[in-house]
Structures are given as structure tokens and as C-alpha cells.
Design a protein around this motif. Sequence first.
Motif, PDB file in Angstrom:
ATOM      1  N   PRO A 301       0.767  -1.174   0.156  1.00  0.00           N
ATOM      2  CA  PRO A 301      -0.256  -0.116   0.053  1.00  0.00           C
ATOM      3  C   PRO A 301       0.744   0.966   0.010  1.00  0.00           C
ATOM      4  CG  PRO A 301      -1.002  -1.966   1.321  1.00  0.00           C
ATOM      5  CD  PRO A 301       0.985  -2.271   1.001  1.00  0.00           C
ATOM      6  N   ARG A 302       0.119   2.678  -0.586  1.00  0.00           N
ATOM      7  CA  ARG A 302       1.182   3.911  -0.331  1.00  0.00           C
ATOM      8  C   ARG A 302       1.289   4.234   0.922  1.00  0.00           C
ATOM      9  NH1 ARG A 302      -3.847   5.046  -1.699  1.00  0.00           N
ATOM     10  NH2 ARG A 302      -5.279   6.511  -0.461  1.00  0.00           N
ATOM     11  N   PRO A 303       2.496   4.720   1.538  1.00  0.00           N
ATOM     12  CA  PRO A 303       2.431   4.622   2.696  1.00  0.00           C
ATOM     13  C   PRO A 303       2.472   5.513   3.778  1.00  0.00           C
ATOM     14  CG  PRO A 303       4.813   5.778   1.113  1.00  0.00           C
ATOM     15  CD  PRO A 303       2.859   5.370   0.344  1.00  0.00           C
ATOM     16  N   LYS A 304       1.461   6.406   3.288  1.00  0.00           N
ATOM     17  CA  LYS A 304       0.651   6.478   3.966  1.00  0.00           C
ATOM     18  C   LYS A 304      -1.121   4.995   4.937  1.00  0.00           C
ATOM     19  CE  LYS A 304      -3.290  10.726   6.089  1.00  0.00           C
ATOM     20  NZ  LYS A 304      -4.324  11.241   5.080  1.00  0.00           N
ATOM     21  N   LEU A 305      -0.888   4.277   4.013  1.00  0.00           N
ATOM     22  CA  LEU A 305      -1.990   3.341   4.709  1.00  0.00           C
ATOM     23  C   LEU A 305      -0.803   2.234   5.677  1.00  0.00           C
ATOM     24  CD1 LEU A 305      -4.393   2.762   1.564  1.00  0.00           C
ATOM     25  CD2 LEU A 305      -4.447   4.122   4.419  1.00  0.00           C
ATOM     26  N   CYS A 306       0.296   2.147   5.851  1.00  0.00           N
ATOM     27  CA  CYS A 306       1.341   1.251   5.647  1.00  0.00           C
ATOM     28  C   CYS A 306       1.397   1.828   7.904  1.00  0.00           C
ATOM     29  CB  CYS A 306       2.845   1.225   5.495  1.00  0.00           C
ATOM     30  SG  CYS A 306       2.721   0.605   4.127  1.00  0.00           S
ATOM     31  N   THR A 307       1.521   2.532   7.549  1.00  0.00           N
ATOM     32  CA  THR A 307       1.422   3.343   9.198  1.00  0.00           C
ATOM     33  C   THR A 307      -0.136   2.684  10.261  1.00  0.00           C
ATOM     34  OG1 THR A 307       0.937   5.697   8.738  1.00  0.00           O
ATOM     35  CG2 THR A 307       3.246   4.894   9.320  1.00  0.00           C
ATOM     36  N   ASP A 308       0.129   3.056  11.448  1.00  0.00           N
ATOM     37  CA  ASP A 308      -1.648   2.990  11.628  1.00  0.00           C
ATOM     38  C   ASP A 308      -2.281   3.779  11.282  1.00  0.00           C
ATOM     39  OD1 ASP A 308       0.309   0.866  13.531  1.00  0.00           O
ATOM     40  OD2 ASP A 308       0.034   1.647  14.731  1.00  0.00           O
ATOM     41  N   ASN A 309      -3.223   3.344  11.247  1.00  0.00           N
ATOM     42  CA  ASN A 309      -4.144   4.289  10.400  1.00  0.00           C
ATOM     43  C   ASN A 309      -5.646   3.642  11.013  1.00  0.00           C
ATOM     44  OD1 ASN A 309      -5.434   2.712   8.108  1.00  0.00           O
ATOM     45  ND2 ASN A 309      -3.188   2.427   8.339  1.00  0.00           N
ATOM     46  N   GLY A 310      -7.082   4.311  10.844  1.00  0.00           N
ATOM     47  CA  GLY A 310      -8.103   3.828  11.378  1.00  0.00           C
ATOM     48  C   GLY A 310      -8.901   3.098   9.342  1.00  0.00           C
ATOM     49  N   ALA A 311      -7.990   3.460   8.408  1.00  0.00           N
ATOM     50  CA  ALA A 311      -8.264   2.942   6.628  1.00  0.00           C
ATOM     51  C   ALA A 311      -8.385   1.305   6.932  1.00  0.00           C
ATOM     52  CB  ALA A 311      -8.306   3.695   6.082  1.00  0.00           C
ATOM     53  N   MET A 312      -7.329   0.874   8.266  1.00  0.00           N
ATOM     54  CA  MET A 312      -7.444  -0.003   7.982  1.00  0.00           C
ATOM     55  C   MET A 312      -7.932  -1.558   8.795  1.00  0.00           C
ATOM     56  SD  MET A 312      -3.861  -0.749  10.050  1.00  0.00           S
ATOM     57  CE  MET A 312      -3.843  -0.978  11.974  1.00  0.00           C
ATOM     58  N   VAL A 313      -7.971  -0.653   9.517  1.00  0.00           N
ATOM     59  CA  VAL A 313      -9.349  -1.828  10.897  1.00  0.00           C
ATOM     60  C   VAL A 313     -10.898  -1.049  10.011  1.00  0.00           C
ATOM     61  CG1 VAL A 313     -11.166  -1.108  12.386  1.00  0.00           C
ATOM     62  CG2 VAL A 313      -8.346   0.034  12.300  1.00  0.00           C
ATOM     63  N   ALA A 314     -11.439  -0.228   9.370  1.00  0.00           N
ATOM     64  CA  ALA A 314     -12.663  -0.417   8.355  1.00  0.00           C
ATOM     65  C   ALA A 314     -13.049  -1.404   7.161  1.00  0.00           C
ATOM     66  CB  ALA A 314     -12.800   1.371   8.378  1.00  0.00           C
ATOM     67  N   ALA A 315     -11.551  -1.545   7.139  1.00  0.00           N
ATOM     68  CA  ALA A 315     -11.353  -1.960   6.049  1.00  0.00           C
ATOM     69  C   ALA A 315     -11.932  -3.352   6.365  1.00  0.00           C
ATOM     70  CB  ALA A 315     -10.126  -2.450   5.370  1.00  0.00           C
ATOM     71  N   LEU A 316     -11.098  -4.159   7.755  1.00  0.00           N
ATOM     72  CA  LEU A 316     -11.017  -5.448   7.687  1.00  0.00           C
ATOM     73  C   LEU A 316     -12.555  -5.272   8.236  1.00  0.00           C
ATOM     74  CD1 LEU A 316      -9.924  -8.198   8.121  1.00  0.00           C
ATOM     75  CD2 LEU A 316      -9.115  -7.506  10.158  1.00  0.00           C
ATOM     76  N   GLY A 317     -13.032  -4.906   8.904  1.00  0.00           N
ATOM     77  CA  GLY A 317     -14.633  -4.724   9.311  1.00  0.00           C
ATOM     78  C   GLY A 317     -15.634  -4.408   8.093  1.00  0.00           C
ATOM     79  N   ALA A 318     -15.298  -4.009   7.010  1.00  0.00           N
ATOM     80  CA  ALA A 318     -16.436  -4.005   6.427  1.00  0.00           C
ATOM     81  C   ALA A 318     -16.228  -5.550   5.602  1.00  0.00           C
ATOM     82  CB  ALA A 318     -16.096  -2.860   5.266  1.00  0.00           C
ATOM     83  N   GLU A 319     -15.481  -5.808   5.353  1.00  0.00           N
ATOM     84  CA  GLU A 319     -15.001  -7.143   4.858  1.00  0.00           C
ATOM     85  C   GLU A 319     -15.917  -8.423   5.858  1.00  0.00           C
ATOM     86  OE1 GLU A 319     -13.665  -9.924   2.039  1.00  0.00           O
ATOM     87  OE2 GLU A 319     -13.239  -7.659   2.294  1.00  0.00           O
ATOM     88  N   MET A 320     -15.496  -8.202   7.006  1.00  0.00           N
ATOM     89  CA  MET A 320     -16.321  -9.198   8.052  1.00  0.00           C
ATOM     90  C   MET A 320     -17.742  -8.758   7.519  1.00  0.00           C
ATOM     91  SD  MET A 320     -14.699 -10.272  10.734  1.00  0.00           S
ATOM     92  CE  MET A 320     -12.501 -10.427  10.744  1.00  0.00           C
ATOM     93  N   VAL A 321     -18.391  -7.808   7.324  1.00  0.00           N
ATOM     94  CA  VAL A 321     -19.634  -7.714   7.371  1.00  0.00           C
ATOM     95  C   VAL A 321     -20.032  -7.844   5.895  1.00  0.00           C
ATOM     96  CG1 VAL A 321     -21.981  -5.853   6.668  1.00  0.00           C
ATOM     97  CG2 VAL A 321     -19.907  -5.181   8.833  1.00  0.00           C
ATOM     98  N   ALA A 322     -19.061  -7.780   4.910  1.00  0.00           N
ATOM     99  CA  ALA A 322     -19.650  -8.576   3.666  1.00  0.00           C
ATOM    100  C   ALA A 322     -19.796 -10.290   3.408  1.00  0.00           C
ATOM    101  CB  ALA A 322     -18.795  -7.954   2.635  1.00  0.00           C
ATOM    102  N   ARG A 323     -18.765 -10.746   3.717  1.00  0.00           N
ATOM    103  CA  ARG A 323     -19.215 -12.227   3.870  1.00  0.00           C
ATOM    104  C   ARG A 323     -19.752 -12.801   5.350  1.00  0.00           C
ATOM    105  NH1 ARG A 323     -12.807 -14.242   2.695  1.00  0.00           N
ATOM    106  NH2 ARG A 323     -12.092 -12.624   1.167  1.00  0.00           N
ATOM    107  N   ASP A 324     -20.888 -11.723   6.934  1.00  0.00           N
ATOM    108  CA  ASP A 324     -22.112 -11.947   7.415  1.00  0.00           C
ATOM    109  C   ASP A 324     -21.012 -12.608   8.480  1.00  0.00           C
ATOM    110  OD1 ASP A 324     -24.198 -12.153   8.249  1.00  0.00           O
ATOM    111  OD2 ASP A 324     -24.378 -13.951   7.357  1.00  0.00           O
ATOM    112  N   ARG A 325     -19.204 -12.090   9.147  1.00  0.00           N
ATOM    113  CA  ARG A 325     -19.070 -12.991  10.178  1.00  0.00           C
ATOM    114  C   ARG A 325     -19.747 -11.570  11.762  1.00  0.00           C
ATOM    115  NH1 ARG A 325     -16.894 -16.631   7.202  1.00  0.00           N
ATOM    116  NH2 ARG A 325     -15.212 -16.179   5.939  1.00  0.00           N
ATOM    117  N   ALA A 326     -19.852 -12.727  12.740  1.00  0.00           N
ATOM    118  CA  ALA A 326     -20.920 -12.894  13.841  1.00  0.00           C
ATOM    119  C   ALA A 326     -20.185 -11.518  13.936  1.00  0.00           C
ATOM    120  CB  ALA A 326     -20.653 -13.834  14.261  1.00  0.00           C
ATOM    121  N   PRO A 327     -19.931 -10.364  14.739  1.00  0.00           N
ATOM    122  CA  PRO A 327     -20.403  -9.136  15.231  1.00  0.00           C
ATOM    123  C   PRO A 327     -19.918  -9.693  16.942  1.00  0.00           C
ATOM    124  CG  PRO A 327     -22.645  -9.170  14.490  1.00  0.00           C
ATOM    125  CD  PRO A 327     -22.169  -9.847  14.330  1.00  0.00           C
ATOM    126  N   SER A 328     -19.285  -8.643  17.537  1.00  0.00           N
ATOM    127  CA  SER A 328     -18.430  -8.951  18.669  1.00  0.00           C
ATOM    128  C   SER A 328     -19.794  -8.481  19.639  1.00  0.00           C
ATOM    129  CB  SER A 328     -17.145  -7.929  19.009  1.00  0.00           C
ATOM    130  OG  SER A 328     -16.613  -7.998  18.323  1.00  0.00           O
TER     131      SER A 328
END
Length: 365
Positions: A301-328
Motif C-alpha cells: 500500500p501507499r506509505p500513509k496506509l502502511c502506518t497505523d490508521n483507521g482505514a485498515m480497521v474499517a477495511a477489515l470491518g467491511a470484509e467482516m460485514v460482507a462475509r456475514d461474520r458474527a459481530p462482537s
Amino acid sequence: MADEPLVLGIETSCDETGVGIVRGHTLLADAVASSVDEHARFGGVVPEVASRAHLEAMVPTIRRALKDAGVSASDLDGIAVTAGPGLAGALLVGVSAAKAYAYALGKPLYGVNHLASHICVDQLEHGALPEPTMALLVSGGHSSLLLSSDITSDVRPLGATIDDAAGEAFDKIARVLNLGFPGGPVIDRYAKEGDPTAIAFPRGLTGPRDPAYDFSFSGLKTSVARWIEAKRAAGEDVPVRDVSASFQEAVVDVLTRKAVRACKDEGVDHLMIGGGVAANSRLRALAQERCEAGGIRLRVPRPKLCTDNGAMVAALGAEMVARDRAPSDWDLSADSSLPVTDPHVPGHSHDHDHVHEVSGKNLYS
């Protein structure tokens, strides 16, 4: 819910308060409030300082992300948050905020893994991850080789650092050279003007009997520090640029060599590199060179997305929703040592309607 889930992600594992908003694989907002300047005078991250900085930055950063994305909180399909690994106090601030927003909005809550998020963020840059994906994660706290056949449920560690991670080594050598904190960017800058072959620093765990995929940078750090001390003791000038270049080369040589070997051994034709050290220019260049020679496609990824950021958490969260994984569940807590084999912390049920039973309505205005 739209075809592509709209998810807000909160990241507070260390010294960056990150809030990202993602729709599917599309990044809509990436707001970051950094407390790095507050830690610089200590030469490293102070957990208590980081926690208070997250507390002060959380609400303004969430509001900024919503504004940047052009969406309202009620539009969201879920709230994702880093549940671990990371600094316990810092994680607790993020988890508490995520619970509050999810509760008030009547939205599902997803506690996700920091390391898995670093892999998933590449979907915002290069599209869906191939399955399986080989990932080299290099940051201040982690140097890991991971194999994932499904980023939401199956991440297998092949190797990890047994002492100092690559990012820690960069910080420590920068401190010995009096270059300040954080060390990664400044060493990268000095190294560009130095000779990477000037000093023969050791390559840890590269012998025939050493673990194939594990990393060790403690010996390298000690070797560099002693070399510098010897120069100073002799009254000689320390060639900062050559030391930076030679040290950096030793780190990235080992990282890329082991990553390419893992790809070949596992029959994987893609390599993804993530984490803060993935922003290092020499790591990116050498990885590209070795991947091309090995017939492997590199994804960084571009450097800004390599360092810690909320986008990466949102990306995994979106994948959880899309694949119908159980919420916490609502008793989700921070886990400073959450294993990478747990990409997220699922609850016991898909049913989150009890949110509305408790709150009665959307509390967020």
C-alpha cells in the motif's frame, strides 16, 4: 444495507488515533491524530501519554472522518475497532469509544485484529486480496510472516521476531546516532546518501540451521551500537550516512529474503507487505527486485496506509460485514496480546437486535 457495507474503523493500538470510513473496498475518509511529538522527548512511546491523547482526540477525529466521507453516523452498517494487540490502555480507549457509538447507533460492533487489519488495508489500494495471501508485516512491535486463506477467519503465522522487531531496531539505532524519534523515516533519509556496502553488519537467523521464517534484530542492533561506540572511543567521526545505509540494508535484506523464500516454499505467487516499516523506500525497492526475479507479484500500500490508521480497521470491518461474520458481543474487551490467528473477536450470536431493545432508538443525533 447497501451492496457494499459502509463501516467506520477506530485504531488506537499505539500513538496514532486513527478513524477511517470505508465502503466495500473504497476508502472514503482516513483521519489521523498523532501524538508522536509528545513522545519524542522520551525517545519512545509512553503508554499513559498515548492513552490520554487518544481520549482527547477521539470525538474530534470521528467527527472529522464523517465530514470527510460525506456521510452521517446513522448511515453506517457497522463499527470496527482494534481489539488487540497493542498497548492495553490505548486499546481500551478505542474499544470503549466503539462500544459507545455502536450502542448509541444500534449498529453491530466488530473487534478486529491489528495485524490482520494491516493485511486487509491493501484491498483499498489494489482490490480484493488473493487467496491465499502471503504477508510480511514489519512495524515497531511486529516482524511477522503470515499466510492467510481468508482474512476474516484464517491467518496462519509462519514466522515472527524472537526479540526486537525491525521498527524497534530502527528506533534504537537512530537514538544511538542522535537522530531523534521515530527512527525509521530519518534513517531512510540518511541512508539514501550512504553506501549500503560500507560496513558488513550481521544478518540474523540466516544460517542453514536457523528457523527459516523467524527474525532476530537484537544482534544486529548490538553490533551497530558497538561499531559506533568504538568509533567514538577512538575519537573518530561516525559516518552517519554509511552506518544508516549499511544497517538498513542488513534489515531489509533479511526481511525480503525470508519473505520470498516463504512464497516459493508455500507455492504462493503474491506477497503483500504492510506495517509502518513497509513505508521504507529501500525495503520497497529490494522487495520489488526480488519478487520480480522470483515471479512473485508484490503488493504494498501507499506509505500513509502502511502506518497505523483507521482505514485498515474499517477495511477489515467491511470484509467482516460482507462475509456475514458474527459481530462482537458487548462484553468485548481489549486484548494486548490478541493472537494473529484471531482476525476478529466474534460474539456468540448474529442477533444484534437487543441493541434496540435496550436503547429504544438511535441515540446519536
